[in-house]
Design a protein around this motif. Structure first.
Motif, PDB file in Angstrom:
ATOM      1  N   SER A 219      -7.945  -5.608   8.818  1.00  0.00           N
ATOM      2  CA  SER A 219      -8.307  -4.687   7.752  1.00  0.00           C
ATOM      3  C   SER A 219      -9.288  -5.340   6.800  1.00  0.00           C
ATOM      4  O   SER A 219      -9.284  -6.557   6.612  1.00  0.00           O
ATOM      5  N   LEU A 220     -10.112  -4.497   6.223  1.00  0.00           N
ATOM      6  CA  LEU A 220     -11.131  -4.965   5.292  1.00  0.00           C
ATOM      7  C   LEU A 220     -11.012  -4.172   3.997  1.00  0.00           C
ATOM      8  O   LEU A 220     -10.878  -2.954   4.023  1.00  0.00           O
ATOM      9  N   THR A 221     -11.029  -4.894   2.885  1.00  0.00           N
ATOM     10  CA  THR A 221     -11.183  -4.232   1.592  1.00  0.00           C
ATOM     11  C   THR A 221     -12.493  -4.731   1.017  1.00  0.00           C
ATOM     12  O   THR A 221     -12.673  -5.937   0.843  1.00  0.00           O
ATOM     13  N   SER A 222     -13.388  -3.813   0.764  1.00  0.00           N
ATOM     14  CA  SER A 222     -14.710  -4.193   0.308  1.00  0.00           C
ATOM     15  C   SER A 222     -14.918  -3.578  -1.068  1.00  0.00           C
ATOM     16  O   SER A 222     -14.744  -2.375  -1.234  1.00  0.00           O
ATOM     17  N   VAL A 223     -15.236  -4.418  -2.052  1.00  0.00           N
ATOM     18  CA  VAL A 223     -15.271  -3.928  -3.430  1.00  0.00           C
ATOM     19  C   VAL A 223     -16.591  -4.300  -4.081  1.00  0.00           C
ATOM     20  O   VAL A 223     -17.057  -5.436  -3.956  1.00  0.00           O
ATOM     21  N   CYS A 224     -17.173  -3.355  -4.797  1.00  0.00           N
ATOM     22  CA  CYS A 224     -18.366  -3.644  -5.572  1.00  0.00           C
ATOM     23  C   CYS A 224     -18.081  -3.381  -7.045  1.00  0.00           C
ATOM     24  O   CYS A 224     -17.513  -2.345  -7.397  1.00  0.00           O
ATOM     25  N   LEU A 225     -18.411  -4.344  -7.892  1.00  0.00           N
ATOM     26  CA  LEU A 225     -18.107  -4.222  -9.318  1.00  0.00           C
ATOM     27  C   LEU A 225     -19.394  -4.194 -10.148  1.00  0.00           C
ATOM     28  O   LEU A 225     -20.203  -5.123 -10.077  1.00  0.00           O
ATOM     29  N   ASP A 226     -19.504  -3.139 -10.957  1.00  0.00           N
ATOM     30  CA  ASP A 226     -20.627  -3.070 -11.888  1.00  0.00           C
ATOM     31  C   ASP A 226     -20.269  -3.825 -13.171  1.00  0.00           C
ATOM     32  O   ASP A 226     -19.143  -4.304 -13.331  1.00  0.00           O
ATOM     33  N   GLU A 227     -21.214  -3.812 -14.090  1.00  0.00           N
ATOM     34  CA  GLU A 227     -21.097  -4.526 -15.359  1.00  0.00           C
ATOM     35  C   GLU A 227     -19.746  -4.309 -16.073  1.00  0.00           C
ATOM     36  O   GLU A 227     -19.278  -3.175 -16.193  1.00  0.00           O
TER      37      GLU A 227
ATOM     38  N   PHE B 222      -3.260  -7.117  -5.920  1.00  0.00           N
ATOM     39  CA  PHE B 222      -2.045  -7.837  -5.527  1.00  0.00           C
ATOM     40  C   PHE B 222      -1.745  -7.390  -4.113  1.00  0.00           C
ATOM     41  O   PHE B 222      -1.529  -6.205  -3.876  1.00  0.00           O
ATOM     42  N   GLN B 223      -1.800  -8.323  -3.192  1.00  0.00           N
ATOM     43  CA  GLN B 223      -1.588  -7.947  -1.806  1.00  0.00           C
ATOM     44  C   GLN B 223      -0.389  -8.673  -1.254  1.00  0.00           C
ATOM     45  O   GLN B 223      -0.252  -9.881  -1.406  1.00  0.00           O
ATOM     46  N   PHE B 224       0.453  -7.902  -0.615  1.00  0.00           N
ATOM     47  CA  PHE B 224       1.636  -8.484   0.003  1.00  0.00           C
ATOM     48  C   PHE B 224       1.638  -8.149   1.484  1.00  0.00           C
ATOM     49  O   PHE B 224       1.626  -6.989   1.861  1.00  0.00           O
ATOM     50  N   ASP B 225       1.618  -9.167   2.311  1.00  0.00           N
ATOM     51  CA  ASP B 225       1.693  -8.969   3.759  1.00  0.00           C
ATOM     52  C   ASP B 225       3.105  -9.288   4.211  1.00  0.00           C
ATOM     53  O   ASP B 225       3.532 -10.439   4.113  1.00  0.00           O
ATOM     54  N   GLY B 226       3.779  -8.290   4.678  1.00  0.00           N
ATOM     55  CA  GLY B 226       5.119  -8.512   5.237  1.00  0.00           C
ATOM     56  C   GLY B 226       4.993  -8.973   6.673  1.00  0.00           C
ATOM     57  O   GLY B 226       4.019  -9.615   7.052  1.00  0.00           O
ATOM     58  N   LEU B 227       5.963  -8.568   7.497  1.00  0.00           N
ATOM     59  CA  LEU B 227       5.957  -9.059   8.868  1.00  0.00           C
ATOM     60  C   LEU B 227       4.889  -8.356   9.711  1.00  0.00           C
ATOM     61  O   LEU B 227       4.386  -7.299   9.353  1.00  0.00           O
ATOM     62  N   GLY B 228       4.574  -8.947  10.832  1.00  0.00           N
ATOM     63  CA  GLY B 228       3.587  -8.375  11.742  1.00  0.00           C
ATOM     64  C   GLY B 228       3.103  -9.490  12.644  1.00  0.00           C
ATOM     65  O   GLY B 228       2.839 -10.589  12.169  1.00  0.00           O
ATOM     66  N   THR B 229       3.015  -9.187  13.939  1.00  0.00           N
ATOM     67  CA  THR B 229       2.641 -10.229  14.891  1.00  0.00           C
ATOM     68  C   THR B 229       1.280 -10.813  14.555  1.00  0.00           C
ATOM     69  O   THR B 229       1.096 -12.019  14.516  1.00  0.00           O
ATOM     70  N   LEU B 230       0.342  -9.926  14.274  1.00  0.00           N
ATOM     71  CA  LEU B 230      -0.987 -10.416  13.945  1.00  0.00           C
ATOM     72  C   LEU B 230      -1.585  -9.521  12.866  1.00  0.00           C
ATOM     73  O   LEU B 230      -1.793  -8.335  13.083  1.00  0.00           O
ATOM     74  N   LEU B 231      -1.802 -10.072  11.714  1.00  0.00           N
ATOM     75  CA  LEU B 231      -2.473  -9.336  10.648  1.00  0.00           C
ATOM     76  C   LEU B 231      -3.654 -10.175  10.193  1.00  0.00           C
ATOM     77  O   LEU B 231      -3.504 -11.356   9.915  1.00  0.00           O
ATOM     78  N   ARG B 232      -4.804  -9.549  10.147  1.00  0.00           N
ATOM     79  CA  ARG B 232      -5.947 -10.225   9.547  1.00  0.00           C
ATOM     80  C   ARG B 232      -6.456  -9.327   8.429  1.00  0.00           C
ATOM     81  O   ARG B 232      -6.649  -8.125   8.622  1.00  0.00           O
ATOM     82  N   HIS B 233      -6.623  -9.918   7.276  1.00  0.00           N
ATOM     83  CA  HIS B 233      -7.114  -9.125   6.158  1.00  0.00           C
ATOM     84  C   HIS B 233      -8.328  -9.803   5.552  1.00  0.00           C
ATOM     85  O   HIS B 233      -8.289 -10.972   5.217  1.00  0.00           O
ATOM     86  N   GLU B 234      -9.406  -9.027   5.409  1.00  0.00           N
ATOM     87  CA  GLU B 234     -10.619  -9.554   4.798  1.00  0.00           C
ATOM     88  C   GLU B 234     -10.844  -8.857   3.469  1.00  0.00           C
ATOM     89  O   GLU B 234     -10.599  -7.657   3.350  1.00  0.00           O
ATOM     90  N   GLN B 235     -11.294  -9.618   2.501  1.00  0.00           N
ATOM     91  CA  GLN B 235     -11.669  -9.032   1.220  1.00  0.00           C
ATOM     92  C   GLN B 235     -13.094  -9.458   0.913  1.00  0.00           C
ATOM     93  O   GLN B 235     -13.376 -10.653   0.813  1.00  0.00           O
ATOM     94  N   ASP B 236     -13.962  -8.477   0.784  1.00  0.00           N
ATOM     95  CA  ASP B 236     -15.360  -8.747   0.427  1.00  0.00           C
ATOM     96  C   ASP B 236     -15.578  -8.239  -0.989  1.00  0.00           C
ATOM     97  O   ASP B 236     -15.381  -7.054  -1.246  1.00  0.00           O
ATOM     98  N   ILE B 237     -15.963  -9.130  -1.874  1.00  0.00           N
ATOM     99  CA  ILE B 237     -16.126  -8.728  -3.267  1.00  0.00           C
ATOM    100  C   ILE B 237     -17.556  -9.011  -3.696  1.00  0.00           C
ATOM    101  O   ILE B 237     -18.035 -10.141  -3.559  1.00  0.00           O
ATOM    102  N   LEU B 238     -18.197  -7.993  -4.233  1.00  0.00           N
ATOM    103  CA  LEU B 238     -19.537  -8.191  -4.763  1.00  0.00           C
ATOM    104  C   LEU B 238     -19.512  -7.968  -6.275  1.00  0.00           C
ATOM    105  O   LEU B 238     -19.265  -6.852  -6.745  1.00  0.00           O
ATOM    106  N   LEU B 239     -19.703  -9.071  -7.019  1.00  0.00           N
ATOM    107  CA  LEU B 239     -19.752  -8.974  -8.474  1.00  0.00           C
ATOM    108  C   LEU B 239     -21.201  -8.669  -8.831  1.00  0.00           C
ATOM    109  O   LEU B 239     -22.026  -9.563  -8.983  1.00  0.00           O
ATOM    110  N   ALA B 240     -21.506  -7.360  -8.910  1.00  0.00           N
ATOM    111  CA  ALA B 240     -22.907  -6.935  -9.000  1.00  0.00           C
ATOM    112  C   ALA B 240     -23.399  -6.799 -10.429  1.00  0.00           C
ATOM    113  O   ALA B 240     -24.598  -6.795 -10.664  1.00  0.00           O
ATOM    114  N   GLY B 241     -22.471  -6.657 -11.395  1.00  0.00           N
ATOM    115  CA  GLY B 241     -22.891  -6.442 -12.782  1.00  0.00           C
ATOM    116  C   GLY B 241     -22.439  -7.584 -13.681  1.00  0.00           C
ATOM    117  O   GLY B 241     -21.430  -8.244 -13.422  1.00  0.00           O
ATOM    118  N   THR B 242     -23.181  -7.794 -14.762  1.00  0.00           N
ATOM    119  CA  THR B 242     -22.865  -8.855 -15.720  1.00  0.00           C
ATOM    120  C   THR B 242     -21.408  -8.742 -16.189  1.00  0.00           C
ATOM    121  O   THR B 242     -20.921  -7.648 -16.447  1.00  0.00           O
TER     122      THR B 242
END
Lengths: 252, 417
Positions: free
Chosen positions: B222-230, B237-257
């Motif tokens: 899973s991917l969470t992709s976030v863009c933040l303005d000024e 807050f992310q909680f991963d419980g059980l699961g044979t294979l979980l991959r989590h990506e977080q892409d954050i773009l701090l775009a504003g001052t």
């Protein structure tokens, strides 16, 4: 009756011999001080008695209330009434101090066949002891020893001693890092616990604490052996003369 | 505007075409992105986790049906009179075509990651949450994604837009549990590839709770992709419980001052499970701030991976980045790998990172035992302390209490008392 009897106790850390034949008796109702220069083995002595892992008893015996202390695990020692106030109390992130204290009190009550305290009963006992130690109530909400000042950590140790009511308390440099006010509070906590049944073994580098907590006996540990024992005035003499003359004596 | 935010999918439908036509168009655009050379460049972040194989022919996928809930009450239709929108993406396309067509795929870019491209060419519908400017929503908005009984791969998609100056809390639950009444599915490994994209406009604040629960028959990416303005603030807050294979990506773009991101995560790994968390934070404006704490409790024979990239661009003077990673290993067979990557283009920034993996603190164990506490209980208290550090940061009490219970149950399944 002797609460604690050590016979020819030898203790090593790894290959290094730290205690080289300690003989000591602490009778019920007495407070004994163990003094000595840095590195003489004072902390090793009390840590070994509490069952800390890195210390290995290579020879000799330790009896507590007539039983073989060394055969017990650390928690069994605590449940039989031994308590160690740590020189460096351990910080435990995320574990609330109040919850920890209740877990500890109840573990020991269970072992003694007493009913466990519920949160409300425990909290009222805790609150009164806390104010006796002049500790801020928010120290109960924080994680164990985390963010505590040096003095608050030491007071938290004495607080535990008062809650657990041990037969024999080992205090490891409880006076170090305390300002004079905190020292008096800690001393008051110790004195309040003194009675005919309970014993204390107080490890200290300086005589300072002993101005407020009067020892029945003073032992001087140098280079892994007790080289001198005496009354309270021995502590004052050490304060004036230092440890050098005893170091020389131990090498004879 | 930062050119990273240029729409990858050209906007040529201003709501005149049908949803199905738009979907076909998006699928095709993503497919060409997926087959472009750039996307197929070997991605180092996959070094320790095998990419799930998909049949990439468009139109053959079943998909999850998103269950949408607001507060703790289930509603499937938009609520009249409400100042904000929560609805299926297809419906949002009909009602707010300009928003959907301009924002979809802009932050989670199909040409940036293969998994995102695959999601974008296969999703059938999604969840759309829109908070217009100047709204403070007190009740949490809950989005639950679950699997329909099927063995086909699933491609959930969520688009969240928070208007300028607005504030809200979103709970996103990913419940990847297969239906065991279907005997065949017990043996088949189900693949889930989900994408959530979030845009915070100026001065917006989003508190985002993400919970993932899987089981032995599901592999998820899973991917969470976030863009933040000024001046906006995103905390998750992310909680991963059980699961044979979980991959989590977080892409954050701090775009504003002065944009600020805080990522807090906790993963619990039972025996032989695999978790892979990748965070990529890009400071692309001055005085931006990022802090992340990634924690995992790793059971016997389980593997916990963390890759954390922080990129501070030349125009991000006065930025501050903190990265902390702690794997708590419960057994000598537990494995952990950490790979921090810092890419800093200017001097005037503060960037700190720390990484620890280790077993329970022996001194702390002795301290507890010296207080009469038996070793099993002492272990339990220390592990609980580790999870409490994460829980203590959670501002919402109902969520904190709910996760506390889930964590206690999960730890008992890991085999800890």
């Amino acid at each position: 009756m002797n609460l604690l009897e050590l016979r020819n106790l030898h203790v090593a850390i790894g290959d290094r011999m730290v205690l080289k034949g300690v003989n000591l008796e602490v009778p019920a109702g007495e407070l004994h001080a163990v003094m000595g220069p840095n590195g003489s083995g004072k902390s090793t002595l009390v840590q070994t008695l509490a069952g800390a892992e890195p210390y290995r008893v290579t020879d000799g015996q330790a009896h507590f209330l007539g039983s073989d202390l060394l055969a017990w695990t650390p928690e069994e020692r605590a449940r039989h009434g031994l308590f160690l106030a740590f020189q460096y109390p351990v910080e435990i992130p995320g574990l609330g101090n109040a919850y920890f204290l209740r877990s500890s009190v109840n573990a020991i009550r269970r072992a003694r066949g007493e009913a466990e305290l519920d949160a409300a009963d425990f909290l009222s006992t805790l609150r009164s002891e806390l104010s006796a130690m002049e500790m801020k109530p928010e120290l109960l909400e924080r994680s164990v020893n985390q963010g505590f000042s040096g003095g608050e950590k030491k007071r938290n140790e004495i607080l535990q001693m008062k809650l657990l009511k041990p037969c024999l308390a080992l205090l490891d440099e409880t006076d170090s890092g305390l300002d004079i006010d905190a020292l008096k509070i800690v001393a008051r906590g110790i004195n309040a616990m003194r009675d005919r049944k309970r014993g204390f073994l107080v490890v200290t580098h300086y005589q300072r604490l002993l101005d407020y907590v009067e020892p029945d006996r003073v032992h001087v540990l140098v280079n892994g052996r007790i080289v001198q024992s005496g009354e309270a005035d021995l502590a004052q003499m050490l304060e004036q003369r230092g440890y050098d003359w005893l170091t020389e004596l131990s090498q004879v | 505007m930062n050119n990273l935010l240029a729409p990858i999918l050209p906007v040529n439908h201003s709501g005149q075409s049908t949803w199905e036509e738009w979907l076909d168009y998006i699928h095709a655009a993503a497919q060409s992105a997926a087959s472009s050379e750039q996307t197929l460049i070997r991605d180092e972040s996959w070094k320790y986790t095998r990419q799930p194989a998909f049949r990439t022919k468009v139109g053959t996928f079943a998909t999850t049906e998103p269950v949408i809930r607001t507060g703790f009450q289930q509603t499937d239709e938009p609520v009249k009179g409400r100042q904000w929108d929560l609805m299926p993406l297809s419906r949002a396309y009909a009602l707010k075509p300009d928003l959907v067509t301009t924002q979809f795929g802009r932050i989670a870019r199909a040409d940036a990651r293969l998994m995102t491209a695959l999601n974008t060419q296969a999703f059938k519908d999604g969840v759309f949450l829109y908070i217009p400017p100047g709204q403070v929503i007190h009740e949490p908005v809950e989005i639950v994604l679950t699997l329909t009984p099927s063995r086909a791969p699933a491609f959930p998609r969520v688009l969240i837009l928070i208007g300028a100056g607005s504030e809200c809390q979103v709970i996103e639950r990913h419940i990847w549990v297969t239906d065991h009444s279907d005997e065949a599915s017990e043996h088949a490994l189900r693949v889930v590839n989900s994408v959530t994209e979030i845009h915070l406009e100026r001065r917006a604040t989003l508190t985002h709770y993400v919970e993932q629960q899987g089981d032995s028959s599901v592999r998820t990416v899973s991917l969470t992709s976030v863009c933040l303005d000024e001046d906006s603030f995103y905390r998750s807050f992310q909680f991963d419980g059980l699961g044979t294979l979980l991959r989590h990506e977080q892409d954050i773009l701090l775009a504003g001052t002065k944009a600020h991101v805080q990522l807090e995560t906790l993963a619990l790994l039972a025996s032989r499970e695999h978790r892979d968390r990748q965070t990529r934070i890009s400071h692309a404006a001055p005085a931006t701030r990022s802090e992340q704490r990634v924690r995992s409790v790793v059971g016997a024979h389980a593997t916990s991976i963390y890759g954390g990239r922080i990129r501070i661009q030349r125009n991000a003077a006065g930025s501050d980045a903190i990265q902390d990673n702690h794997h708590l290993l419960l057994d000598s067979s537990s494995r952990a790998m950490s790979r921090p990557e810092l890419e800093i283009a200017i001097d005037d920034v503060r960037c700190t990172h720390g990484s620890r993996s280790g077993e329970l603190d022996r001194d702390a164990l002795f301290y507890l035992r010296s207080r009469g506490i038996d070793p099993d209980h002492a272990r339990h208290l220390l592990i609980r302390g580790f999870t409490e550090e994460f829980l203590a940061l959670i501002p919402s009490e109902p969520i904190r209490i709910g996760w506390q219970e889930t964590i206690a149950k999960t730890l008992s399944r890991i085999g800890e008392p």
